[in-house]
Design a protein around this motif. Structure first.
Motif, mmCIF file in Angstrom:
data_model
loop_
_atom_site.group_PDB
_atom_site.id
_atom_site.type_symbol
_atom_site.label_atom_id
_atom_site.label_comp_id
_atom_site.label_asym_id
_atom_site.label_seq_id
_atom_site.Cartn_x
_atom_site.Cartn_y
_atom_site.Cartn_z
ATOM 1 N N GLY A 373 0.809 -1.339 0.076
ATOM 2 C CA GLY A 373 0.062 -0.010 -0.028
ATOM 3 C C GLY A 373 0.881 1.229 -0.148
ATOM 4 O O GLY A 373 1.854 1.334 0.757
ATOM 5 N N ARG A 374 0.371 2.260 -0.728
ATOM 6 C CA ARG A 374 1.265 3.441 -0.899
ATOM 7 C C ARG A 374 0.385 4.695 -0.222
ATOM 8 O O ARG A 374 0.790 5.931 -0.627
ATOM 9 N N THR A 375 -0.651 4.508 0.512
ATOM 10 C CA THR A 375 -1.383 5.430 1.233
ATOM 11 C C THR A 375 -1.105 5.072 2.787
ATOM 12 O O THR A 375 -0.935 3.877 3.171
ATOM 13 N N VAL A 376 -1.168 6.040 3.538
ATOM 14 C CA VAL A 376 -1.056 5.846 5.152
ATOM 15 C C VAL A 376 -2.270 5.060 5.559
ATOM 16 O O VAL A 376 -1.997 3.970 6.399
ATOM 17 N N ASP A 377 -3.474 5.149 5.303
ATOM 18 C CA ASP A 377 -4.346 4.436 5.501
ATOM 19 C C ASP A 377 -4.269 2.957 5.218
ATOM 20 O O ASP A 377 -4.614 2.082 6.064
ATOM 21 N N ALA A 378 -3.946 2.736 3.899
ATOM 22 C CA ALA A 378 -3.753 1.314 3.590
ATOM 23 C C ALA A 378 -2.559 0.606 4.631
ATOM 24 O O ALA A 378 -2.829 -0.599 4.904
ATOM 25 N N LEU A 379 -1.479 1.174 4.754
ATOM 26 C CA LEU A 379 -0.510 0.646 5.370
ATOM 27 C C LEU A 379 -0.816 0.434 6.748
ATOM 28 O O LEU A 379 -0.543 -0.749 7.438
ATOM 29 N N LYS A 381 -3.874 0.052 8.107
ATOM 30 C CA LYS A 381 -4.855 -1.010 8.149
ATOM 31 C C LYS A 381 -4.326 -2.376 8.094
ATOM 32 O O LYS A 381 -4.563 -3.149 8.552
ATOM 33 N N ARG A 382 -3.410 -2.435 7.178
ATOM 34 C CA ARG A 382 -2.776 -4.018 6.699
ATOM 35 C C ARG A 382 -1.710 -4.048 7.741
ATOM 36 O O ARG A 382 -1.575 -5.413 8.083
ATOM 37 N N ALA A 383 -1.090 -3.332 8.321
ATOM 38 C CA ALA A 383 -0.020 -3.678 9.420
ATOM 39 C C ALA A 383 -0.653 -4.134 10.604
ATOM 40 O O ALA A 383 -0.374 -4.993 11.315
ATOM 41 N N ASP A 384 -2.131 -3.576 10.946
ATOM 42 C CA ASP A 384 -2.828 -3.763 11.835
ATOM 43 C C ASP A 384 -3.577 -5.323 11.780
ATOM 44 O O ASP A 384 -3.672 -5.942 12.814
ATOM 45 N N LEU A 385 -3.712 -5.460 10.592
ATOM 46 C CA LEU A 385 -4.226 -7.048 10.283
ATOM 47 C C LEU A 385 -3.145 -7.951 10.570
ATOM 48 O O LEU A 385 -3.558 -8.949 10.962
ATOM 49 N N ALA A 386 -1.994 -7.463 10.250
ATOM 50 C CA ALA A 386 -0.922 -8.475 10.542
ATOM 51 C C ALA A 386 -0.646 -8.651 11.805
ATOM 52 O O ALA A 386 -0.222 -9.623 12.414
ATOM 53 N N LEU A 387 -0.711 -7.551 12.685
ATOM 54 C CA LEU A 387 -0.443 -7.579 14.066
ATOM 55 C C LEU A 387 -1.704 -8.608 14.631
ATOM 56 O O LEU A 387 -1.418 -9.329 15.652
ATOM 57 N N PHE A 401 1.882 -8.868 6.678
ATOM 58 C CA PHE A 401 0.620 -8.720 6.128
ATOM 59 C C PHE A 401 0.498 -9.569 4.421
ATOM 60 O O PHE A 401 1.419 -9.635 3.790
ATOM 61 N N GLU A 402 -0.520 -10.393 4.824
ATOM 62 C CA GLU A 402 -0.920 -11.096 3.516
ATOM 63 C C GLU A 402 -2.289 -10.693 3.127
ATOM 64 O O GLU A 402 -3.193 -10.422 3.751
ATOM 65 N N PHE A 403 -2.511 -10.746 1.828
ATOM 66 C CA PHE A 403 -3.942 -10.350 1.211
ATOM 67 C C PHE A 403 -5.199 -11.135 1.644
ATOM 68 O O PHE A 403 -6.093 -10.811 1.728
ATOM 69 N N ALA A 404 -4.733 -12.342 2.184
ATOM 70 C CA ALA A 404 -5.861 -13.251 2.558
ATOM 71 C C ALA A 404 -6.494 -12.626 3.888
ATOM 72 O O ALA A 404 -7.539 -12.811 4.168
ATOM 73 N N MET A 405 -5.553 -12.118 4.501
ATOM 74 C CA MET A 405 -5.912 -11.275 5.999
ATOM 75 C C MET A 405 -7.004 -10.184 5.587
ATOM 76 O O MET A 405 -7.859 -10.210 6.326
ATOM 77 N N GLU A 406 -6.822 -9.578 4.577
ATOM 78 C CA GLU A 406 -7.678 -8.601 3.935
ATOM 79 C C GLU A 406 -9.115 -9.138 3.647
ATOM 80 O O GLU A 406 -10.170 -8.744 4.154
ATOM 81 N N GLU A 407 -8.927 -10.210 2.919
ATOM 82 C CA GLU A 407 -10.063 -10.995 2.607
ATOM 83 C C GLU A 407 -10.918 -11.471 3.731
ATOM 84 O O GLU A 407 -12.027 -11.444 3.687
ATOM 85 N N LYS A 408 -9.994 -12.028 4.562
ATOM 86 C CA LYS A 408 -10.911 -12.582 5.943
ATOM 87 C C LYS A 408 -11.608 -11.395 6.514
ATOM 88 O O LYS A 408 -12.656 -11.509 7.062
ATOM 89 N N ALA A 409 -10.921 -10.094 6.643
ATOM 90 C CA ALA A 409 -11.388 -9.147 7.363
ATOM 91 C C ALA A 409 -12.647 -8.631 6.593
ATOM 92 O O ALA A 409 -13.946 -8.297 7.438
ATOM 93 N N ASP A 410 -12.727 -8.794 5.401
ATOM 94 C CA ASP A 410 -13.908 -8.362 4.543
ATOM 95 C C ASP A 410 -14.888 -9.253 4.779
ATOM 96 O O ASP A 410 -16.158 -8.767 4.953
ATOM 97 N N ARG A 411 -14.774 -10.749 4.950
ATOM 98 C CA ARG A 411 -15.620 -11.702 5.260
ATOM 99 C C ARG A 411 -16.249 -11.332 6.510
ATOM 100 O O ARG A 411 -17.437 -11.552 6.895
ATOM 101 N N GLN A 412 -15.463 -11.136 7.599
ATOM 102 C CA GLN A 412 -15.904 -10.718 9.007
ATOM 103 C C GLN A 412 -16.758 -9.361 8.986
ATOM 104 O O GLN A 412 -17.941 -9.356 9.670
ATOM 105 N N ARG A 413 -16.437 -8.500 8.157
ATOM 106 C CA ARG A 413 -17.253 -7.393 8.104
ATOM 107 C C ARG A 413 -18.535 -7.838 7.339
ATOM 108 O O ARG A 413 -19.689 -7.269 7.908
ATOM 109 N N ILE A 414 -18.482 -8.336 6.479
ATOM 110 C CA ILE A 414 -20.073 -8.760 5.972
ATOM 111 C C ILE A 414 -20.587 -9.587 6.728
ATOM 112 O O ILE A 414 -21.941 -9.463 6.755
#
Length: 671
Positions: A373-379, A381-387, A401-414
């Motif tokens: 990610g090249r924005t503060v928000d993206a980085l 968020k993703r470092a926090d998911l990795a944590l 961070f792995e993109f699967a983490m974001e997919e999991k977070a999106d599933r949890q949001r849904i």
């Protein structure tokens, strides 16, 4: 008093509106009207029409040298006056005070001029800032007030007639002389901020205002200066700026400064790794040793982490026990992983906090700018998911961070959004699992278990949706609904059968839990003694003192409190000292191999013994075989729960089971 009774006509006007705000009696006499009428006018009303614009400009330009002018009296008569004015603060407003001498009568004017000079000298002497006047032609001092003597460490008698070259080193003297000449040449008021000056008390910072004063022919004659020593003010401002950008406790950059640095780094071409760290067991130290010890621990943690930072790395405290690192060049996944390992290892070493040896740890999440990610928000968020992923694997670990983490977070949001909708769509329901007495085989209570029948996905496991409900805060309205529904159902059962309801740690936040329990009992008319509230030790891990207080409030209502999954945590025994639990529930992990594992049997036996010594009922969970039940009965365990004795069932099935038990004389029926 000095103003009102001064024989010199004086008035004060607002420099912004030009309206008079105060006049003395002498001014009223001079102008020829009473005070009330005078105060309705503005400065321009007292001047000829053709001079008003010139007067306005002088006021706006803060020009205040003594000058002669024409004043138009109330009767229309014009007189010549000699004016002196000074800027001042009056009633919280920027104003100017003006002394007016009628020089129509020269002899009287001369007398009044001498009195005014004395008066002005007194004013100059009382000004707390240094006031000085130099000859504009050769730079020699002709006036210095008391504040100037104190600042420069020299008496005015030793200074008058000397130049800057007689007082200061050549470099400073040349700087002062060149600045003075520029001011005189400009004809304007000039402000010099943060002007350095070496004095006997050290280097000071001055805020100096200078203006040229012309002679009667309009030629440069004097240089008037006022210098305020702003050294301490500047230091306070610097300290305030520092505090606004740094953590007070550790002096590390705070979240605001950290994000500003992140903004610059993400906009630049260089790559970097964002590392977010979270301390483990920090709250336990705070709770057990106090906030002073927690503060000292954070200071030592910061110092220890700084030892592992590279020359271009940035370490910040983001709040609480959270830290952030910007790992810069040379940067790679290997160097960042090495940094994370070193930090985790360093913080795993014991700390000496005022003689108390404490052990903590930390978890870390990493995200690489070029890949994640090249924005503060993206980085962030993703470092926090990795944590979050690192903490889920156990304490003292790091994760990229792995993109699967974001997919999991999106599933949890849904899932969170659908769970919220399920509250309105009546998709949630409760099943009841019987708990029996090991001695009589009778059902003594039912545990209420929440279920979710999704219209598309079907039955969703509580292991999937309960964590989502807790993370989103939905557990609080869901918990209230479960409590209310279960109490209403239990009120239909015989009076000797109780109800067990699980509480989430999130339900202990705020001040509504006791009120929710009272409301559920009142609405259902269920006797408090029939309700049992089950908690896990995680309730005691956060805000333990407040949560113990809430538990006592609940116990005072007459309800029973059970400690669920006893033995699985690392501090279970400690909690028996801080609260009188009515029941201990042995985790199914110890029951499964109890008949074949001497170690598990020893643990079960020890928990049963603890329960008896503390006067608590002991319930075994996960009983699935007759051998397990027989063993528990032999060891003196009071109650049992599990598939052998009854699977979770609907409310109607629970009622049928109760009625069937009555028909069979209270004997246990498997199912």
């Amino acid at each position: 008093m000095l103003f009102e009774h001064n024989p010199i006509p004086m008035w004060i006007f607002d420099v912004h509106t030009l309206h008079f705000v105060a006049v003395n009696a002498a001014a009223c006499t001079l102008y020829g009207c009473d005070r009330e009428q005078f105060l309705t006018k503005c400065v321009l009303d007292l001047h000829p029409v053709d001079q008003r614009e010139s007067v306005r400009r002088k006021i706006l330009n803060a020009e205040a040298p003594p000058d002669c002018g024409v004043l138009v009296k109330a009767c229309g008569q014009q007189i010549k006056i000699l004016r002196f004015s000074r800027r001042t603060l009056f009633q919280g407003k920027a104003c100017a005070i003006v002394w007016n001498i009628d020089v129509t009568e020269r002899e009287q004017a001369a007398i009044e001029l001498r009195g005014t000079q004395i008066f002005l000298d007194a004013i100059v002497e009382s000004i707390p800032s240094m006031v000085f006047v130099k000859d504009a032609r050769d730079g020699r001092f002709v006036l210095l007030n008391k504040a100037g003597e104190e600042l420069l460490g020299i008496s005015r008698h030793d200074l008058i007639g000397k130049t800057d070259f007689d007082l200061f080193d050549v470099e400073d003297a040349q700087r002062f002389r060149q600045a003075d000449q520029a001011v005189v040449a400009s004809g304007n008021l000039v402000t010099i901020d943060n002007e350095p000056l070496t004095t006997p008390s050290g280097l000071r910072a001055l805020r100096t205002q200078k203006v040229g004063v012309p002679d009667i022919d309009g030629k440069p004659r004097y240089l008037l200066g006022i210098s305020e020593d702003v050294t301490e003010k500047r230091r306070a401002e610097e300290r305030s700026r520092h505090l606004a950008l740094h953590d007070v406790l550790t002096d590390l950059p705070n979240r605001f400064k950290f994000q500003n640095i992140l903004d610059r780094e993400t906009e630049g071409p260089a790559d970097f790794v964002l590392v977010l760290l979270d301390l483990d067991r920090f709250k336990a130290v705070n709770d057990s040793l106090g906030h002073h010890a927690g503060d000292e621990l954070l200071r030592q943690v910061s110092a220890r982490m700084l030892c592992h930072m590279g020359p271009d790395d940035v370490l910040a405290r983001l709040g609480g026990d959270e830290f952030g690192v910007i790992h810069r060049s040379p940067v790679s996944r290997e160097t960042a992983s090495g940094l994370a390992r070193h930090l985790i290892a360093a913080l795993s070493e014991p700390f000496d906090i005022d003689g108390d040896i404490v052990s903590i740890g930390c978890s870390a999440g990493l995200a690489l700018k070029s890949q994640h990610g090249r924005t503060v928000d993206a980085l962030m968020k993703r470092a926090d998911l990795a944590l979050y992923a690192a903490k889920a694997t156990g304490r003292g670990d790091y994760a990229w961070f792995e993109f699967a983490m974001e997919e999991k977070a999106d599933r949890q949001r849904i899932l969170r959004d659908e769970l919220y909708a399920s509250l309105q769509k009546d998709e949630l329901y409760i099943e009841y699992q019987p708990i029996i007495s090991t001695q009589s085989g009778r059902i003594v209570s039912f545990e209420a278990l929440l279920r979710w029948q999704h219209p598309v996905r079907g039955l969703i496991s509580p292991a999937d949706f309960i964590p989502v409900a807790e993370a989103s805060g939905l557990i609080e309205p869901i918990g209230r609904w479960v409590l209310r529904q279960a109490c209403q159902e239990a009120a239909r059962w015989p009076a000797d059968i109780g109800l067990a309801v699980n509480l989430s740690p999130r339900q202990f936040t705020g001040f509504t839990l006791a009120a929710d329990v009272i409301r559920a009992l009142e609405q259902s008319r269920l006797a408090p003694g029939r309700l049992e509230l089950e908690i896990t030790e995680s309730v005691m891990l956060t805000d333990s003192q407040d949560n113990v207080r809430i538990l006592h409030q609940l116990k005072q209502l007459g309800v029973h409190i059970a400690l669920d999954d006893f033995g699985t945590g690392y501090s279970s025994l400690a909690y028996l000292r801080c609260f009188p639990f009515d029941k201990l529930k042995i985790d199914r992990a110890f029951i499964t191999d109890m008949t074949s594992s001497p170690e598990n049997l020893a643990i079960v036996r020890a928990v049963i013994g603890l329960g008896k010594s503390f006067g608590a009922v002991v319930t075994a969970e996960g009983v699935e075989t007759e051998a397990q039940l027989a063993c528990l009965r032999e060891e003196g365990c009071d109650q049992a729960q599990g598939y052998l004795l009854g699977r979770p069932m609907s409310a109607d099935a629970a009622m049928e089971r109760i009625l069937g038990m009555a028909d069979q004389g209270g004997k246990r029926r498997l199912g």
